[in-house]
Design an enzyme around this catalytic site. Structure first.
Site, PDB file in Angstrom:
ATOM      1  N   PHE A 212      43.304  42.253  48.456  1.00 55.12           N
ATOM      2  CA  PHE A 212      42.108  42.247  49.304  1.00 55.12           C
ATOM      3  C   PHE A 212      41.973  40.914  50.032  1.00 55.12           C
ATOM      4  O   PHE A 212      42.108  39.861  49.425  1.00 55.12           O
ATOM      5  CB  PHE A 212      40.896  42.496  48.385  1.00 55.12           C
TER       6      PHE A 212
ATOM      7  N   SER B 258      47.056  41.077  42.751  1.00 59.80           N
ATOM      8  CA  SER B 258      45.741  41.713  42.657  1.00 59.80           C
ATOM      9  C   SER B 258      45.805  43.192  43.054  1.00 59.80           C
ATOM     10  O   SER B 258      46.523  43.964  42.425  1.00 59.80           O
ATOM     11  CB  SER B 258      44.743  40.921  43.523  1.00 59.80           C
ATOM     12  N   LEU B 259      45.131  43.581  44.128  1.00 60.68           N
ATOM     13  CA  LEU B 259      45.187  44.963  44.607  1.00 60.68           C
ATOM     14  C   LEU B 259      46.633  45.340  44.945  1.00 60.68           C
ATOM     15  O   LEU B 259      47.052  46.492  44.755  1.00 60.68           O
ATOM     16  CB  LEU B 259      44.285  45.085  45.841  1.00 60.68           C
TER      17      LEU B 259
ATOM     18  N   ASP C  74      47.985  39.200  38.230  1.00 63.35           N
ATOM     19  CA  ASP C  74      46.600  39.550  37.942  1.00 63.35           C
ATOM     20  C   ASP C  74      46.181  40.836  38.673  1.00 63.35           C
ATOM     21  O   ASP C  74      45.314  40.802  39.565  1.00 63.35           O
ATOM     22  CB  ASP C  74      45.629  38.401  38.232  1.00 63.35           C
TER      23      ASP C  74
ATOM     24  N   HIS D 249      41.649  33.994  38.997  1.00 61.01           N
ATOM     25  CA  HIS D 249      42.417  35.117  39.556  1.00 61.01           C
ATOM     26  C   HIS D 249      43.705  34.619  40.213  1.00 61.01           C
ATOM     27  O   HIS D 249      44.780  35.191  40.020  1.00 61.01           O
ATOM     28  CB  HIS D 249      41.517  35.819  40.576  1.00 61.01           C
TER      29      HIS D 249
END
Ligand code: NAG
Ligand code: NAG
Ligand code: NAG
Ligand code: NAG
Ligand code: NAG
Ligand code: NAG
Ligand code: NAG
Length: 453
Positions: free
Chosen positions: A88, A163-164, A187, A257
């Site tokens: 994101f 992430s995403l 992550d 993160h």
């Protein structure tokens, strides 16, 4: 909860929004392609871009459009391919860590690096970025199919998703029947994914080897294991060196993160091994209950980086194995883990606390051993920045529990032992001779009988 995170992100991101690099850069006369910049008024197309980086020009991206002939590019189909997928992007800007990651990969290995730019689809609100994930995964899959058609083997493809992007990598792997070589999730995102089905998120079925590095499992990251090996760094939630207060602004929100990315980049650039140990929980790990990798990895401890199967030499890997490690506060993050033990000569009817400090020429690292009341043995893990054999001395300090109605004993007697992880099969430890006496609140130093091999 997602909405709350989002509004926090927005507030801070707008305050701190800074213009990013433009669309194209120039390097020694050649035109280098760069990430797009999407503004908050999103377009209606995903506008996925594939940027190729090679060892011969690690700083200069080569744009490969969906319909382009890959053969005309400098893609080398006899080399392995690493595909980087970001997550994101609230402001639709290029991720600041992309260059560092590309350079770190090309620094260690001769491979094709493809950075996927989907800033257009990843911007705005987090839920709409999530809605674009399937379409994105389809276009990355089509891109990979073209590589396979060129004779590239599926096993030579390694997706690194942040992430995403980790879940996008999972979908891509799923579309390829779990036969791609490797997926590394840095992550993997938590919001909207923790309760998703394995088909919708990253899971061990998505590639021959799936690993995830968890650093913010209580916020933006996912709590559950999603790979064959799941690293829970410092417990996977809060990272040392990251601000703990909202007043630190953007850093407070994103530091834990992003630590997964910085840790991974650092592991590629530095030779110090970042090993992890299978354990049921972080607390068990800290309490010294997990000191080797016999179960389930048959002695080889997983290592963060690019070693095949993370260095674990097993034909068939178990799934969703949680592994734990500590790190220091800044790059290169590596620490050595030692088990420290103190055995009282006689048990006491109060809790016993002893502060242990390992001193080297350049570092002092401490941990506290707690011996429960009516027991003789206490153990703890101590993270130290130089190997145990370079520790010159150990300082022990007994901390008496003096209460106003009762004074604790003024000294304790016992035996101290230490060993660096992973312990050998005999659990051999280096010990100080029996009967060391520790007066209350006083540092007592001993030389540690360990030598470098
Ligand atoms: C592709 O990589 C292989 C292996 O490193 C190398 O031998 C070959 O020369 C490369 N091909 C091109 C066109 O650079
Ligand atoms: C620590 O310092 C001593 C004295 O200066 C030196 O002899 C020794 O080699 C040093 N040890 C390490 C590991 O650098
Ligand atoms: C380690 O601690 C000792 C004793 O407190 C102190 O003298 C020394 O300067 C410290 N060394 C470092 C590197 O902090
Ligand atoms: C463990 O102990 C056995 C028997 O004492 C010995 O033969 C073996 O070499 C030891 N192994 C290690 C790794 O120290
Ligand atoms: C500890 O010291 C006492 C007194 O010096 C001695 O009797 C005892 O055997 C010692 N214990 C051990 C385990 O060496
Ligand atoms: C005892 O050692 C610790 C760790 O090296 C150090 O921080 C502390 O200042 C020392 N205390 C005393 C009283 O020397
Ligand atoms: C670029 C793109 O396709 N963006 C879409 C992402 O998903 C949201 C929500 O479905 C759409 O509104 C965007 O058009």
């Amino acid at each position: 909860m997602v909405g709350d995170l989002e509004s926090k992100l927005f507030a801070v991101l707008f305050l701190l929004s800074t213009a990013q690099a433009g669309n194209t850069g120039r390097l020694s006369g050649h035109h280098c392609a760069d990430f797009q910049t999407a503004n908050i008024l999103r377009g209606s197309k995903l506008k996925v871009q594939f940027l190729l980086f090679t060892s011969s020009s690690p700083s200069c991206g080569e744009l490969i459009l969906a319909d382009d002939d890959i053969k005309k590019s400098s893609f080398n189909s006899s080399l392995e391919t690493k595909i980087i997928i970001h997550g994101f992007r609230a402001l639709g800007t290029k991720p600041s860590w992309i260059e560092g990651l590309v350079h770190a990969i090309l620094h260690t290995s001769q491979v094709n690096v493809i950075a996927v730019d989907w800033v257009y689809g990843s911007t705005g609100a987090y839920p709409s970025a999530v809605e674009n994930v399937t379409q994105l995964a389809l276009s990355i899959s089509q891109f990979i199919s073209k590589l396979l058609a060129l004779g590239v083997s599926g096993t030579s493809i390694h997706i690194i998703g942040v992430s995403l992007g980790a879940h996008v990598g999972g979908l891509v792997g799923h579309f390829h029947g779990g036969q791609l070589g490797r997926i590394t999730g840095l992550d993997p995102a938590g919001p909207k994914y923790t309760r998703a089905s394995p088909e919708e998120r990253l899971d061990p079925g998505d590639a021959l080897f799936v690993e995830a590095i968890h650093t913010d499992a209580d916020n933006f990251g996912i709590r559950i294991p999603v790979g064959h090996i799941d690293y829970f760094v410092n417990g996977g939630k809060d990272q040392p060196g990251c601000p703990r207060f909202i007043s630190a602004g953007y850093k407070y929100l994103i530091c834990d993160h992003m630590r997964a990315v910085h840790l991974y980049v650092s592991a590629l650039k530095h030779s110090c091994p970042i090993l992890a140990f299978p354990c049921a929980s972080h607390q068990d790990f800290l309490n010294g209950h997990c000191v080797d990798c016999v179960d389930p990895f048959l002695f080889s401890c997983p290592r963060i980086g690019l070693l095949e199967q993370a260095g674990v030499e097993m034909r068939k890997l178990p799934k969703e194995v949680k592994v734990y490690l500590m790190t220091s506060t800044s790059a290169p993050f590596c620490v050595h883990h030692s088990l420290v033990e103190f055995q009282l000569q006689t048990k006491r009817n109060v809790v016993t606390s002893i502060e242990i400090t390992f001193c080297s020429n350049s570092t002092n690292d401490s941990a506290k051993i707690t011996i429960p009341k009516l027991q003789v043995m206490g153990k703890q893990l101590l993270a130290h920045r130089v190997p145990l054999c370079q520790i010159n001395s150990v300082t022990l300090k007994y901390l008496p529990k003096n209460k106003f109605w009762r004074k604790d004993e003024s000294s304790i007697v016992g035996k101290f032992c230490a060993a660096q992880l992973p312990l050998d099969s005999n659990r051999t430890m280096s010990c100080l001779p029996w009967n060391i006496t520790l007066p209350g609140n006083t540092n007592v130093s001993y030389e540690l009988p360990a030598t470098c091999a």
